[in-house]
Scaffold this motif. Structure first.
Motif, PDB file in Angstrom:
ATOM      1  N   THR A 263      44.370  42.955 -11.195  1.00 56.97           N
ATOM      2  CA  THR A 263      44.032  44.153 -10.421  1.00 56.97           C
ATOM      3  C   THR A 263      42.619  44.067  -9.867  1.00 56.97           C
ATOM      4  O   THR A 263      42.367  44.439  -8.711  1.00 56.97           O
ATOM      5  CB  THR A 263      44.176  45.407 -11.303  1.00 56.97           C
ATOM      6  N   ILE A 264      41.687  43.570 -10.664  1.00 52.99           N
ATOM      7  CA  ILE A 264      40.294  43.463 -10.213  1.00 52.99           C
ATOM      8  C   ILE A 264      40.192  42.526  -9.014  1.00 52.99           C
ATOM      9  O   ILE A 264      39.535  42.854  -8.016  1.00 52.99           O
ATOM     10  CB  ILE A 264      39.405  42.966 -11.371  1.00 52.99           C
ATOM     11  N   GLN A 265      40.850  41.365  -9.077  1.00 53.17           N
ATOM     12  CA  GLN A 265      40.775  40.446  -7.949  1.00 53.17           C
ATOM     13  C   GLN A 265      41.475  41.018  -6.715  1.00 53.17           C
ATOM     14  O   GLN A 265      40.982  40.878  -5.590  1.00 53.17           O
ATOM     15  CB  GLN A 265      41.388  39.082  -8.282  1.00 53.17           C
ATOM     16  N   PHE A 266      42.623  41.671  -6.911  1.00 58.38           N
ATOM     17  CA  PHE A 266      43.350  42.260  -5.789  1.00 58.38           C
ATOM     18  C   PHE A 266      42.505  43.330  -5.098  1.00 58.38           C
ATOM     19  O   PHE A 266      42.415  43.368  -3.859  1.00 58.38           O
ATOM     20  CB  PHE A 266      44.670  42.864  -6.281  1.00 58.38           C
ATOM     21  N   ASN A 267      41.862  44.187  -5.882  1.00 59.57           N
ATOM     22  CA  ASN A 267      41.020  45.238  -5.306  1.00 59.57           C
ATOM     23  C   ASN A 267      39.841  44.637  -4.543  1.00 59.57           C
ATOM     24  O   ASN A 267      39.432  45.154  -3.496  1.00 59.57           O
ATOM     25  CB  ASN A 267      40.514  46.168  -6.406  1.00 59.57           C
ATOM     26  N   HIS A 268      39.289  43.565  -5.069  1.00 54.19           N
ATOM     27  CA  HIS A 268      38.164  42.905  -4.396  1.00 54.19           C
ATOM     28  C   HIS A 268      38.609  42.356  -3.041  1.00 54.19           C
ATOM     29  O   HIS A 268      37.871  42.460  -2.045  1.00 54.19           O
ATOM     30  CB  HIS A 268      37.643  41.772  -5.291  1.00 54.19           C
ATOM     31  N   ARG A 269      39.790  41.797  -2.996  1.00 55.51           N
ATOM     32  CA  ARG A 269      40.310  41.293  -1.725  1.00 55.51           C
ATOM     33  C   ARG A 269      40.554  42.433  -0.738  1.00 55.51           C
ATOM     34  O   ARG A 269      40.232  42.309   0.456  1.00 55.51           O
ATOM     35  CB  ARG A 269      41.621  40.532  -1.960  1.00 55.51           C
ATOM     36  N   LEU A 270      41.107  43.538  -1.222  1.00 56.77           N
ATOM     37  CA  LEU A 270      41.355  44.678  -0.335  1.00 56.77           C
ATOM     38  C   LEU A 270      40.049  45.205   0.246  1.00 56.77           C
ATOM     39  O   LEU A 270      39.982  45.583   1.422  1.00 56.77           O
ATOM     40  CB  LEU A 270      42.081  45.792  -1.090  1.00 56.77           C
ATOM     41  N   PHE A 271      39.013  45.245  -0.580  1.00 58.33           N
ATOM     42  CA  PHE A 271      37.699  45.653  -0.107  1.00 58.33           C
ATOM     43  C   PHE A 271      37.238  44.747   1.028  1.00 58.33           C
ATOM     44  O   PHE A 271      36.692  45.201   2.042  1.00 58.33           O
ATOM     45  CB  PHE A 271      36.694  45.586  -1.256  1.00 58.33           C
ATOM     46  N   ALA A 272      37.453  43.446   0.859  1.00 57.74           N
ATOM     47  CA  ALA A 272      37.035  42.482   1.881  1.00 57.74           C
ATOM     48  C   ALA A 272      37.775  42.725   3.192  1.00 57.74           C
ATOM     49  O   ALA A 272      37.177  42.676   4.282  1.00 57.74           O
ATOM     50  CB  ALA A 272      37.278  41.063   1.383  1.00 57.74           C
ATOM     51  N   TYR A 273      39.075  42.984   3.106  1.00 54.51           N
ATOM     52  CA  TYR A 273      39.846  43.243   4.327  1.00 54.51           C
ATOM     53  C   TYR A 273      39.378  44.526   5.011  1.00 54.51           C
ATOM     54  O   TYR A 273      39.275  44.596   6.247  1.00 54.51           O
ATOM     55  CB  TYR A 273      41.340  43.342   3.995  1.00 54.51           C
ATOM     56  N   LEU A 274      39.083  45.558   4.212  1.00 55.83           N
ATOM     57  CA  LEU A 274      38.598  46.819   4.770  1.00 55.83           C
ATOM     58  C   LEU A 274      37.273  46.613   5.499  1.00 55.83           C
ATOM     59  O   LEU A 274      37.082  47.089   6.628  1.00 55.83           O
ATOM     60  CB  LEU A 274      38.436  47.849   3.643  1.00 55.83           C
ATOM     61  N   LEU A 275      36.368  45.864   4.872  1.00 55.21           N
ATOM     62  CA  LEU A 275      35.068  45.634   5.487  1.00 55.21           C
ATOM     63  C   LEU A 275      35.175  44.757   6.728  1.00 55.21           C
ATOM     64  O   LEU A 275      34.378  44.895   7.665  1.00 55.21           O
ATOM     65  CB  LEU A 275      34.120  44.991   4.474  1.00 55.21           C
ATOM     66  N   PHE A 276      36.156  43.860   6.736  1.00 56.04           N
ATOM     67  CA  PHE A 276      36.346  43.017   7.919  1.00 56.04           C
ATOM     68  C   PHE A 276      36.560  43.880   9.156  1.00 56.04           C
ATOM     69  O   PHE A 276      35.991  43.622  10.220  1.00 56.04           O
ATOM     70  CB  PHE A 276      37.529  42.083   7.717  1.00 56.04           C
ATOM     71  N   PHE A 277      37.370  44.929   9.007  1.00 54.67           N
ATOM     72  CA  PHE A 277      37.666  45.795  10.154  1.00 54.67           C
ATOM     73  C   PHE A 277      36.537  46.784  10.427  1.00 54.67           C
ATOM     74  O   PHE A 277      36.130  46.965  11.586  1.00 54.67           O
ATOM     75  CB  PHE A 277      38.984  46.539   9.932  1.00 54.67           C
ATOM     76  N   LEU A 278      36.000  47.411   9.393  1.00 52.05           N
ATOM     77  CA  LEU A 278      34.990  48.444   9.611  1.00 52.05           C
ATOM     78  C   LEU A 278      33.640  47.851  10.018  1.00 52.05           C
ATOM     79  O   LEU A 278      33.069  48.245  11.037  1.00 52.05           O
ATOM     80  CB  LEU A 278      34.834  49.291   8.348  1.00 52.05           C
ATOM     81  N   VAL A 279      33.140  46.914   9.220  1.00 52.74           N
ATOM     82  CA  VAL A 279      31.846  46.314   9.533  1.00 52.74           C
ATOM     83  C   VAL A 279      31.955  45.427  10.774  1.00 52.74           C
ATOM     84  O   VAL A 279      31.067  45.428  11.635  1.00 52.74           O
ATOM     85  CB  VAL A 279      31.314  45.515   8.324  1.00 52.74           C
ATOM     86  N   GLY A 280      33.066  44.668  10.862  1.00 55.48           N
ATOM     87  CA  GLY A 280      33.264  43.846  12.043  1.00 55.48           C
ATOM     88  C   GLY A 280      33.359  44.684  13.316  1.00 55.48           C
ATOM     89  O   GLY A 280      32.792  44.326  14.351  1.00 55.48           O
ATOM     90  N   GLY A 281      34.070  45.801  13.231  1.00 55.93           N
ATOM     91  CA  GLY A 281      34.176  46.691  14.383  1.00 55.93           C
ATOM     92  C   GLY A 281      32.838  47.290  14.773  1.00 55.93           C
ATOM     93  O   GLY A 281      32.514  47.435  15.963  1.00 55.93           O
ATOM     94  N   PHE A 282      32.036  47.628  13.772  1.00 57.82           N
ATOM     95  CA  PHE A 282      30.693  48.170  14.008  1.00 57.82           C
ATOM     96  C   PHE A 282      29.831  47.133  14.737  1.00 57.82           C
ATOM     97  O   PHE A 282      29.174  47.441  15.742  1.00 57.82           O
ATOM     98  CB  PHE A 282      30.076  48.545  12.658  1.00 57.82           C
ATOM     99  N   GLY A 283      29.849  45.901  14.245  1.00 58.34           N
ATOM    100  CA  GLY A 283      29.058  44.853  14.881  1.00 58.34           C
ATOM    101  C   GLY A 283      29.523  44.565  16.293  1.00 58.34           C
ATOM    102  O   GLY A 283      28.706  44.385  17.211  1.00 58.34           O
ATOM    103  N   LEU A 284      30.845  44.539  16.486  1.00 59.72           N
ATOM    104  CA  LEU A 284      31.394  44.264  17.815  1.00 59.72           C
ATOM    105  C   LEU A 284      31.038  45.377  18.793  1.00 59.72           C
ATOM    106  O   LEU A 284      30.707  45.115  19.959  1.00 59.72           O
ATOM    107  CB  LEU A 284      32.913  44.115  17.713  1.00 59.72           C
ATOM    108  N   PHE A 285      31.086  46.625  18.319  1.00 65.63           N
ATOM    109  CA  PHE A 285      30.729  47.754  19.186  1.00 65.63           C
ATOM    110  C   PHE A 285      29.295  47.628  19.675  1.00 65.63           C
ATOM    111  O   PHE A 285      29.016  47.797  20.870  1.00 65.63           O
ATOM    112  CB  PHE A 285      30.912  49.064  18.418  1.00 65.63           C
TER     113      PHE A 285
END
Length: 356
Positions: A263-285
Motif C-alpha cells: 500500500t505504501i509503494q502504491f500510494n507513493h506512485r499515485l502521488f507521483a502521477y498526480l504531481l505529474f499532471f498538476l505540477v507539470g501543468g503548472f510549469g507548462l502554463f
C-alpha cells in the motif's frame, strides 16, 4: 532609522547567510539519505552531543565503539560476524551525518548573534529566525529519538520517526530558503501585463503545489522507512497489473497506508502521477502563457525538475534501489521542491507588483 540603501545592503548579507545554511542543509538531507541506504544509521549507539564531535582515534577506541555496537540488535540479527574494517565504513557515514548537523547549528547561531548585535536584522524577522533556531535544535533531538527506536528489539528505525525526521529537515530547508527569497533585493517595478489576471489566479493556489510536493517527500520517507521499494521493483505494473493485490489489507484498513509495504509503494506512485499532471501543468502554463522571460524560464525549470525526478524514481525501482540512483532520487525531490519554491515566490512577486 536605516536608509533604504543601508537596509538593502544588510538584507543581501542576511540573504546570502540563509542561502548558505539552506545549501548545507540540502547536503545534510542527502547525506542522511545515503546513511539510510547504506544501513549505517544504527552504527553509533550513543548520542553524546558534545563529546561525540570526536571520532574514535586509535585501535583501542575503535574496538571499544565496535564492542558497544555488537551488543545491539542490528549486529546480533543482521551483521553478525562483521569485521572492524566493515564497521568503520558504516560508522563514518553516521558520524559525518551527525557532525554536519552540529556544524549547521554553528553556521546558523554564530552569524545570527553577529547580525543581532550589529542591529541589522529588519523588524519582524528576528522572531522567525529564532523559531528556525529552536526547530533546528528539535531536529537534533528528533534524530536521536529516531535512532533509539532501532536500538531496542528490532534492527530498524521506526518509519514514523524517520519520516518525521525527514519532514522537519525539509520543512526547515524550505522555510530558510523562503526567507532568503524574501530578503534578496527585488527587481524594479514591472510594466502591467495583460496576463496579470490569469497569473494572479494561478499565483493564489500555487502554494498548494509546494504542499503536495512536501507530502510526496513524506510519502518517500515511509517508503524508505519500511523498505517498501523492494516489494515491487517493476514499472509501470505492480505484480500482475497496475493495481496490486492486497491493497489496504490491514485492520483497521487505514493503517496499511503507513505500515503495509504494498500500500505504501502504491500510494507513493499515485502521488507521483498526480504531481505529474498538476505540477507539470503548472510549469507548462507558465512556459507558454507567462509574459515575462523569468517566469517562462521558471516554468520550464519546473517541468525539467519534475521529469528528472520521475525518471530517477522509475530508475530507483528498476535498479532495485541502487544507492547512486536512490540517492539521486532523494536529491531530485529536494531539487523539485527548490525550483517550485523559487517559481511560486517569483510568480507571487510578479502578480503583486503588476497588480499594485
Amino acid at each position: 532609522m536605516f536608509s533604504r540603501a543601508y537596509q538593502t545592503h544588510h538584507d543581501r548579507q542576511l540573504a546570502l547567510w540563509l542561502l548558505t545554511c539552506a545549501v548545507v542543509i540540502y547536503g545534510m538531507i542527502l547525506l542522511g539519505g545515503v546513511t539510510r541506504l547504506t544501513e549505517s544509521g544504527l552504527s553509533m549507539v550513543e548520542w553524546r552531543p558534545i563529546m561525540g564531535i570526536w571520532p574514535p582515534i586509535g585501535e583501542a577506541a575503535w574496538q571499544e565503539v565496535f564492542a558497544k555496537y555488537q551488543r545491539f540488535p542490528e549486529y546480533q540479527k543482521i551483521n553478525q560476524g562483521m569485521g572492524l574494517d566493515e564497521f568503520k565504513v558504516i560508522f563514518m557515514y553516521e558520524y559525518l551525518h551527525r557532525v554536519l548537523g552540529r556544524l549547521i547549528g554553528l553556521l546558523f547561531i554564530i552569524p545570527l548573534v553577529f547580525f543581532a548585535l550589529r542591529g541589522v536584522i529588519r523588524p519582524g524577522l528576528m522572531p522567525r529566525l529564532l523559531v528556525l533556531l529552536v526547530l533546528g535544535g528539535c531536529q537534533g533531538l528528533l534524530g536521536w529519538y529516531m535512532v533509539k527506536s532501532g536500538l531496542v528489539d528490532r534492527p530498524s528505525v521506526s518509519q514514523y520517526r524517520l519520516t518525521a525526521h525527514l519532514g522537519l529537515a525539509v520543512a526547515l530547508y524550505a522555510a530558510i530558503l523562503w526567507q532568503f527569497l524574501n530578503l534578496w533585493p527585488k527587481a524594479g517595478r514591472r510594466s502591467k501585463s495583460s496576463s496579470t489576471a490569469s497569473l494572479a489566479g494561478v499565483a493564489r493556489w500555487s502554494p498548494l503545489l509546494v504542499v503536495l510536493v512536501y507530502l510526496m517527500i513524506l510519502s518517500g520517507g515511509l517508503v524508505a522507512g519500511t523498505d517498501a521499494g523492494y516489494a515491487y521493483p517493476t514499472w509501470p505494473k505492480m505484480g500482475p497489473g497496475f493495481v496490486p493485490p492486497g491493497l489496504y489489507a490491514a485492520t483497521p484498513s487505514w493503517l496499511a497506508a503507513f505500515e503495509d509495504v504494498t500500500t505504501i509503494q502504491f500510494n507513493h506512485r499515485l502521488f507521483a502521477y498526480l504531481l505529474f499532471f498538476l505540477v507539470g501543468g503548472f510549469g507548462l502554463f507558465l512556459a507558454l502563457k507567462a509574459s515575462g522571460t523569468a517566469l517562462r524560464l521558471a516554468g520550464g525549470a519546473v517541468m525539467a525538475a519534475l521529469l528528472l525526478q520521475i525518471t530517477l524514481g522509475i530508475g530507483t525501482l528498476l535498479t532495485r534501489m541502487a544507492i547512486p540512483v536512490a540517492a539521486g532520487h532523494q536529491a531530485g525531490a529536494i531539487l523539485l521542491l527548490t525550483v517550485l519554491l523559487f517559481t511560486v515566490h517569483l510568480l507571487r512577486r510578479h502578480t503583486t507588483i503588476n497588480g499594485s
